[in-house]
Design a protein around this motif. Structure first.
Motif, short mmCIF file in Angstrom:
data_model
loop_
_atom_site.label_atom_id
_atom_site.label_comp_id
_atom_site.label_asym_id
_atom_site.label_seq_id
_atom_site.Cartn_x
_atom_site.Cartn_y
_atom_site.Cartn_z
N ILE A 150 0.84 -1.20 0.00
CA ILE A 150 0.00 0.00 0.00
C ILE A 150 0.87 1.25 0.00
CG2 ILE A 150 -1.93 -1.12 1.18
CD1 ILE A 150 -1.01 0.38 3.75
N THR A 151 0.25 2.35 -0.35
CA THR A 151 0.86 3.67 -0.27
C THR A 151 0.12 4.48 0.77
OG1 THR A 151 1.40 3.59 -2.63
CG2 THR A 151 1.45 5.75 -1.57
N VAL A 152 0.85 5.25 1.56
CA VAL A 152 0.25 6.20 2.49
C VAL A 152 0.87 7.56 2.25
CG1 VAL A 152 -0.14 4.41 4.24
CG2 VAL A 152 1.92 5.82 4.36
N ALA A 153 0.18 8.60 2.73
CA ALA A 153 0.75 9.94 2.66
C ALA A 153 1.51 10.29 3.93
CB ALA A 153 -0.34 10.98 2.40
N LYS A 154 0.97 9.91 5.07
CA LYS A 154 1.52 10.37 6.33
C LYS A 154 1.88 9.20 7.24
CE LYS A 154 0.97 14.71 5.29
NZ LYS A 154 0.20 15.66 6.07
N LEU A 155 2.79 9.47 8.16
CA LEU A 155 3.18 8.43 9.11
C LEU A 155 1.99 7.96 9.94
CD1 LEU A 155 6.62 9.75 10.42
CD2 LEU A 155 6.21 7.82 8.86
N GLY A 156 1.05 8.86 10.23
CA GLY A 156 -0.13 8.46 10.99
C GLY A 156 -0.91 7.37 10.30
N GLU A 157 -1.04 7.47 8.98
CA GLU A 157 -1.71 6.42 8.23
C GLU A 157 -0.90 5.12 8.28
OE1 GLU A 157 -3.82 9.32 4.89
OE2 GLU A 157 -1.95 8.29 4.42
N ALA A 158 0.43 5.25 8.17
CA ALA A 158 1.28 4.06 8.24
C ALA A 158 1.13 3.37 9.59
CB ALA A 158 2.75 4.45 8.01
N GLU A 159 1.08 4.14 10.66
CA GLU A 159 0.95 3.55 12.00
C GLU A 159 -0.33 2.74 12.13
OE1 GLU A 159 3.50 6.99 14.40
OE2 GLU A 159 1.36 7.26 13.99
#
Length: 370
Positions: free
Chosen positions: A64-73
């Protein structure tokens, strides 16, 4: 699941997902990538839901791709570990979080400057990892992040590759400028040109002994054309999972492919040419339509109605007197202009099949914009 089981029992406004349409969208994009021989790495900013991300992966997405670290977490907590953070990570608070995450998963990162790259490298070294993989963000026409393809990006990539702790493994881009295309042939040509510029820059870097593995354009509107460009290895569409008015206006979907609609109720008919619904900018967002089309969403099945204005809690419809009947209490379905911010405004989506609410989908990464 507690709560209403029938769609008509839902309180409004509510974001409703037709799960059959969503599954079809997921399968169709996965098939497109397979047939083109490229990886699919969907951007989860559209749905912000681990449950949906897992469905995309089961259908064939490589990660997947995320924009922000918060989404990654949020996604890591849900067990997803193949993640590309397609956004520059700047500032000590974020770098400390990145250091922690690098001890959990092998993130791939994006940079578009030496300054950001040097900061990221410090976090990598503090984490104890030998290296982290990075992609160079390239501006292929959107004029947002990145340097232009060619010499400027080649020079940047070589400088980043010399920074201890970083391994340059790819190039990425976002073709947001395709929204301005005046026709489908013009969009297709612009998408191909942008992807070709990315491929050509990657080839130059390979000749200069940088092992570029990933050539990764990202957009829903251009995905079908980007995937066919020889040398592209990966596509990163996001909106396709639901689609919206903008993907319809840009010839990437039909109204029937729009899996998410906002269920809303007519709360006032102050005049024959005007009606008010209970979905305003706090539900739909105030994003304009691609190509300058008027109004703030499509009213599904009601071409006689136009959502011409929004305030925070009100949607103001213009009503064609020659159209169908419309009364206080009637319920309508709105296809948002831009579905991503609309999802980010809600805590939950209601997944439906055959008119029944079969599950609540938590928008787990809602507001995770840091």
């Amino acid at each position: 699941m507690e709560g209403p089981s029938l769609l008509e029992e839902l309180d409004t406004p509510a974001l409703v997902v037709d799960l059959d349409v969503m599954d079809w969208n997921i399968e169709r994009m996965a098939a497109l990538a397979r047939q083109a021989g490229v990886r699919l790495r969907p951007h989860v900013k559209t749905h912000k839901s681990p449950w949906i991300a897992h469905r995309q992966i089961r259908a064939g997405a490589a990660g997947i791709t995320v924009a922000k670290l918060g989404e990654a977490e949020v996604m890591i907590e849900a067990g997803i570990t193949d993640i590309f953070v397609a956004y520059p990570i700047v500032g000590e608070p974020k770098l400390r979080r990145l250091e922690r995450l690098l001890n959990e998963v092998d993130l791939m990162l994006a940079v578009d400057s030496v300054e950001a790259a040097e900061s990221v490298a410090q976090a990598v070294r503090r984490s104890g990892r030998a290296t982290a993989r990075v992609c160079i963000d390239v501006d292929t026409g959107h004029r947002r992040l990145g340097l232009p393809p060619g010499a400027a990006t080649v020079e940047l990539a070589e400088r980043v590759a010399r920074i201890r702790g970083l391994e340059v493994v790819g190039l990425m881009s976002h073709a947001g400028h395709l929204a301005a295309a005046s026709s489908q042939p013009a969009l297709a040509e612009a998408a191909r040109r942008a992807a070709e510029a990315l491929v050509e820059t990657a080839e130059t870097l390979r000749k200069r002994r940088l092992a570029i593995e990933h050539v990764s354009p990202g957009s829903t509107t251009g995905a079908a054309f980007e995937a066919q460009v020889p040398g592209v290895t990966e596509i990163r569409p996001g909106t396709y999972v639901f689609n919206d008015r903008n993907t319809v206006e840009r010839w990437a979907a039909s109204e029937a492919d729009c899996a998410l609609t906002v269920l809303t109720t007519v709360v006032s008919r102050p005049s024959p040419d005007r009606a008010i619904v209970d979905a305003g900018s706090k539900v739909l967002s105030s994003d304009p339509a691609a190509g300058g089309a008027p109004s703030f969403g499509l009213i599904a099945g009601r071409p006689d109605l136009k959502l011409e204005r929004l305030s925070e809690e009100h949607g103001i419809l213009s009503v064609d007197p020659a159209g169908g009947e419309l009364r206080v209490g009637d319920r309508l379905r709105v296809i948002p202009n831009h579905v991503c911010p609309a999802v980010n405004l809600s805590d939950v989506l209601y997944g439906c099949r055959d008119g029944r609410v079969v599950r609540e989908i938590r928008v787990a990464a809602r507001g995770r914009y840091r």
